[in-house]
Design an enzyme around this catalytic site. Structure first.
Site, PDB file in Angstrom:
ATOM      1  N   LYS A 159      -6.300   5.095   7.970  1.00 10.64           N
ATOM      2  CA  LYS A 159      -5.164   5.854   7.452  1.00 10.64           C
ATOM      3  C   LYS A 159      -5.507   7.335   7.324  1.00 10.64           C
ATOM      4  O   LYS A 159      -4.668   8.205   7.582  1.00 10.64           O
ATOM      5  CB  LYS A 159      -4.731   5.280   6.104  1.00 10.64           C
ATOM      6  CG  LYS A 159      -4.204   3.859   6.204  1.00 10.64           C
ATOM      7  CD  LYS A 159      -3.736   3.319   4.865  1.00 10.64           C
ATOM      8  CE  LYS A 159      -3.152   1.930   5.019  1.00 10.64           C
ATOM      9  NZ  LYS A 159      -2.568   1.406   3.770  1.00 10.64           N
ATOM     10  N   SER A 197       0.790  -1.233   0.000  1.00 11.14           N
ATOM     11  CA  SER A 197       0.000   0.000   0.000  1.00 11.14           C
ATOM     12  C   SER A 197       0.826   1.288   0.000  1.00 11.14           C
ATOM     13  O   SER A 197       0.277   2.368  -0.177  1.00 11.14           O
ATOM     14  CB  SER A 197      -0.963   0.019   1.190  1.00 11.14           C
ATOM     15  OG  SER A 197      -0.261   0.075   2.411  1.00 11.14           O
TER      16      SER A 197
END
EC number: 3.4.21.53
Length: 350
Positions: free
Chosen positions: A292, A247
């Site tokens: 996030k 990611s």
């Protein structure tokens, strides 16, 4: 009265025992594990890819003149807690924004924690390679395939070493790990492949009988992990430990472009983001983006770059002081930051 006190005392015993059981993860003196089969996902550390960790540049580039960078291009992570007691799970569910998920989402059935860690490490190496390729493509710089590691006792073991440069497979030139994997996957276990490679400026050739993938015997396995390096003598290294998965790919790629091109891609601002990166520069979705987003806003980010396919989930974090920009490709991420910095039209997830 005495009978009532005794009744209350004895009635409290099961409650005390239950409270004890939900608060311990193992019965003392035994190997009986009482942790529950759930994990908690929450905001993890966020790291500036333009900065340093333990005295090393997160993205280290040598062999080229580097442009000065400003501000932040932070990669973001998700923290995962496992091995919790029932009371710990309930506490995280009641008092935090953590997501409680079945442990199988973290450690798929049939895989050990070591196997999952190895899979994440492999995905991270692949992400680094794709980040370099995407950045070099954006900058118009050619790349070549380099051996990162050789699996012990695999078909390739004894033929290749880390640092070898692969030139062609069965006469077909290769310039990216993806091209090499495509050729190998077109074969069958037991087939021979002839690979031309370069070691210490000397060219060699090896004919190798492909093995079987341990998870699927019908899939051929060469047994090497590959990365990409620029042919111009530029060397790109990513110096992060204990970070797995793909990611961080887009943020790594942006850091490489920023260091090798004039001007600050982020306009000197605090930008964070996430997303996988493919060799062609396309940006893909990831898991846990709401956590996030929260981590980035808590760290002080002004802008967050989110994969288009993650937009709805990203906005579920309800950011109040941070703009979430929608991106599909590396070039679009750069264009979106430029538009934001210049006060032009940009596309948000909201």
């Amino acid at each position: 009265m005495n009978r009532r006190i005794k009744t209350l005392a004895w009635g409290a015993v099961p409650l005390v025992l239950l409270a004890s059981l939900v608060s311990i993860d193992r019965i003392p003196g035994t190997n009986i594990n009482l942790s529950v089969p759930y994990a908690a996902e929450g905001p993890g550390p966020t790291i500036n890819t333009l900065g340093e960790v333990d005295g090393q540049d997160v993205v280290s580039i040598s062999g080229a003149d580097l442009d000065d960078t400003e501000g932040n291009l932070n990669m973001t992570t998700v923290s995962v807690r496992t091995g919790m007691t029932l009371s710990q799970v309930l506490a995280r569910w009641l008092f935090t924004d953590d997501t409680i998920v079945p442990i199988e989402q973290i450690f798929p059935s049939g895989q050990s924690s070591e196997e999952v860690e190895e899979s994440n490490r492999t995905a991270f190496i692949s992400s680094e390679s794709s980040a370099t390729i995407a950045a070099m493509n954006y900058l118009g710089m050619p790349v070549m395939v380099e051996v990162a590691d050789v699996v012990e006792d695999s078909a390739a073991f004894g033929h290749f070493e880390a640092g070898d440069h692969l030139i062609s497979i069965d006469g077909t030139p290769i310039t990216t790990p993806g091209e090499a994997q495509e050729i190998v996957r077109s074969k069958s276990p037991g087939n021979d492949v002839t690979i031309v490679f370069e070691r210490a400026d000397a060219q060699s050739q090896a004919t190798i009988t492909l093995g079987e993938h341990p998870d699927d015997p019908s899939v051929p396995l060469l047994g090497i992990s590959m990365t990409s390096v620029p042919t111009s003598g530029i060397d790109v290294d990513y110096n992060l430990e204990d970070i797995g998965g793909p990611s961080a790919g887009m943020m790594f790629s942006l850091a490489v472009v920023d260091k090798l091109s004039p001007g600050a891609l982020n306009g000197g601002k605090f930008v964070a983001g996430t997303g996988t990166i493919a060799e062609d520069g396309s940006v893909g979705p990831i898991g846990g983006i709401a956590h996030k987003v929260r981590a980035a806003e808590d760290a002080g980010a002004e802008v967050f770059l989110a994969p288009a396919d993650n937009c709805a989930e990203a906005m579920s974090a309800k950011p109040e002081n941070m703009t979430v920009l929608k991106v599909d490709t590396l070039s679009q991420a750069i264009e979106q930051m430029a538009a934001y910095n210049e006060g032009a039209d940009y596309q948000t997830c909201g």
